[in-house]
Design a protein around this motif. Structure first.
Motif, mmCIF file in Angstrom:
data_model
loop_
_atom_site.group_PDB
_atom_site.id
_atom_site.type_symbol
_atom_site.label_atom_id
_atom_site.label_comp_id
_atom_site.label_asym_id
_atom_site.label_seq_id
_atom_site.Cartn_x
_atom_site.Cartn_y
_atom_site.Cartn_z
ATOM 1 N N THR A 83 0.808 -1.246 0.088
ATOM 2 C CA THR A 83 0.146 0.041 -0.052
ATOM 3 C C THR A 83 0.853 1.286 -0.240
ATOM 4 N N LEU A 84 2.288 1.149 0.324
ATOM 5 C CA LEU A 84 2.903 2.218 0.592
ATOM 6 C C LEU A 84 4.291 2.312 -0.173
ATOM 7 N N TYR A 85 4.806 3.351 -0.599
ATOM 8 C CA TYR A 85 6.108 3.853 -1.239
ATOM 9 C C TYR A 85 6.526 4.751 -0.561
ATOM 10 N N TRP A 86 7.655 4.590 0.379
ATOM 11 C CA TRP A 86 8.353 5.815 0.949
ATOM 12 C C TRP A 86 9.704 5.737 1.042
ATOM 13 N N PRO A 87 10.269 6.309 0.020
ATOM 14 C CA PRO A 87 11.842 6.644 0.074
ATOM 15 C C PRO A 87 12.167 7.695 0.659
ATOM 16 N N GLU A 88 13.608 7.584 1.281
ATOM 17 C CA GLU A 88 14.093 8.926 2.049
ATOM 18 C C GLU A 88 15.581 8.956 1.168
ATOM 19 N N PHE A 89 15.924 10.326 1.142
ATOM 20 C CA PHE A 89 17.141 10.679 0.514
ATOM 21 C C PHE A 89 17.906 11.536 1.640
ATOM 22 N N TYR A 90 19.290 11.219 1.694
ATOM 23 C CA TYR A 90 20.162 11.981 2.837
ATOM 24 C C TYR A 90 21.066 12.805 1.872
ATOM 25 N N PHE A 91 21.281 13.835 1.762
ATOM 26 C CA PHE A 91 21.895 14.806 0.805
ATOM 27 C C PHE A 91 23.241 15.304 1.872
ATOM 28 N N GLU A 92 24.088 15.473 1.064
ATOM 29 C CA GLU A 92 25.608 15.838 1.716
ATOM 30 C C GLU A 92 25.398 17.007 2.740
ATOM 31 N N ASP A 93 24.775 18.189 2.353
ATOM 32 C CA ASP A 93 24.596 19.249 3.073
ATOM 33 C C ASP A 93 23.795 19.186 4.410
ATOM 34 N N GLY A 94 23.206 17.972 4.370
ATOM 35 C CA GLY A 94 22.405 17.706 5.893
ATOM 36 C C GLY A 94 20.725 17.859 5.607
ATOM 37 N N LEU A 95 20.453 17.870 4.239
ATOM 38 C CA LEU A 95 18.933 17.928 4.026
ATOM 39 C C LEU A 95 18.500 16.388 3.914
ATOM 40 N N GLY A 121 8.267 15.312 2.254
ATOM 41 C CA GLY A 121 8.922 15.911 3.528
ATOM 42 C C GLY A 121 10.424 16.505 3.364
ATOM 43 N N LEU A 122 10.392 17.640 3.811
ATOM 44 C CA LEU A 122 11.952 18.102 3.682
ATOM 45 C C LEU A 122 12.226 18.419 5.336
ATOM 46 N N LYS A 123 13.308 17.890 5.677
ATOM 47 C CA LYS A 123 14.025 17.984 6.876
ATOM 48 C C LYS A 123 15.437 18.472 6.721
ATOM 49 N N LEU A 124 15.699 19.451 7.726
ATOM 50 C CA LEU A 124 16.811 20.227 7.794
ATOM 51 C C LEU A 124 17.698 19.736 9.131
ATOM 52 N N SER A 125 18.918 19.057 8.984
ATOM 53 C CA SER A 125 19.546 18.773 9.920
ATOM 54 C C SER A 125 20.047 19.935 10.658
ATOM 55 N N GLU A 126 20.306 19.828 12.144
ATOM 56 C CA GLU A 126 20.856 20.867 12.775
ATOM 57 C C GLU A 126 22.095 21.548 12.675
ATOM 58 N N GLY A 127 22.097 22.913 12.482
ATOM 59 C CA GLY A 127 23.548 23.228 12.151
ATOM 60 C C GLY A 127 23.777 23.744 10.331
ATOM 61 N N MET A 128 22.593 23.364 9.756
ATOM 62 C CA MET A 128 22.789 23.536 8.187
ATOM 63 C C MET A 128 21.811 24.672 7.940
ATOM 64 N N GLU A 129 22.613 25.209 6.807
ATOM 65 C CA GLU A 129 21.880 26.293 6.347
ATOM 66 C C GLU A 129 20.569 26.120 5.449
ATOM 67 N N ILE A 130 19.551 26.818 5.425
ATOM 68 C CA ILE A 130 18.643 26.454 4.334
ATOM 69 C C ILE A 130 19.072 26.521 2.860
ATOM 70 N N PRO A 131 18.598 25.286 2.122
ATOM 71 C CA PRO A 131 19.289 25.351 0.596
ATOM 72 C C PRO A 131 18.693 26.573 -0.155
ATOM 73 N N LYS A 132 19.410 27.118 -0.993
ATOM 74 C CA LYS A 132 19.080 27.989 -1.879
ATOM 75 C C LYS A 132 17.694 27.758 -2.349
#
Length: 160
Positions: A84-96, A118-129
């Motif tokens: 019933t569900l497809y739920w991938p998650e992607f980890y970016f080098e900048d912390g996103l 969903g968009l999650k920002l790791s603690e200490g990272m800037e908001i991506p441009k």
């Protein structure tokens, strides 16, 4: 080759090149704990180089839905899928971290399926441009990840 994420302690394995590796690893451990508690599955991430079709799918989805293009490289990918569900998650080098919650069919008859990014920002990272001024971020505290800033948007098209 996959790596099973430990959700009891934070390990930066696979994320060492990130400038916010510790916080990103904490966010990954937080996600692993969520999937264990909800689905009782081990959270296995794979290098993005081994998940080319998922990465290409995400990039197309982001471009077509919201004209989003990120300069940061995707390091790892996790995929949860059942009938019933497809739920991938992607980890970016900048912390996103980006996840796509995609119900294949509505869980409640007569309602639309839940489909959102969903968009999650790791603690200490800037908001991506690419996200500046486009989203408001709510704050959440996590023992594993510190402060997480998150936002989301609903998908308009079918993607699976």
């Amino acid at each position: 080759m996959g790596y099973t994420v430990n959700f009891k302690t934070v390990e930066i394995k696979g994320l060492e090149q990130s400038p916010v590796a510790q916080a990103l690893a904490g966010l990954r451990a937080n996600e692993a704990r969520y999937f264990w508690n909800k689905y009782k599955i081990e959270y296995v991430v794979k290098p993005a180089s081994e998940q080319k079709s998922e990465v290409d799918w995400l990039e197309k989805l982001l471009k077509e839905e919201r004209d989003l293009i990120f300069s940061s490289k995707i390091l790892e990918v996790f995929v949860y899928e059942d009938e019933t569900l497809y739920w991938p998650e992607f980890y970016f080098e900048d912390g996103l971290v980006i996840n796509v919650l995609y119900e294949k069919q509505a869980s409640t008859p007569g309602k639309k399926p839940k489909r959102a990014v969903g968009l999650k920002l790791s603690e200490g990272m800037e908001i991506p441009k690419a996200l500046e001024g486009k989203f408001k971020f709510a704050r959440q505290k996590s023992k594993l990840a510190g402060e997480i800033r998150g936002s989301f948007f609903v998908l308009k098209q079918e993607w699976h």
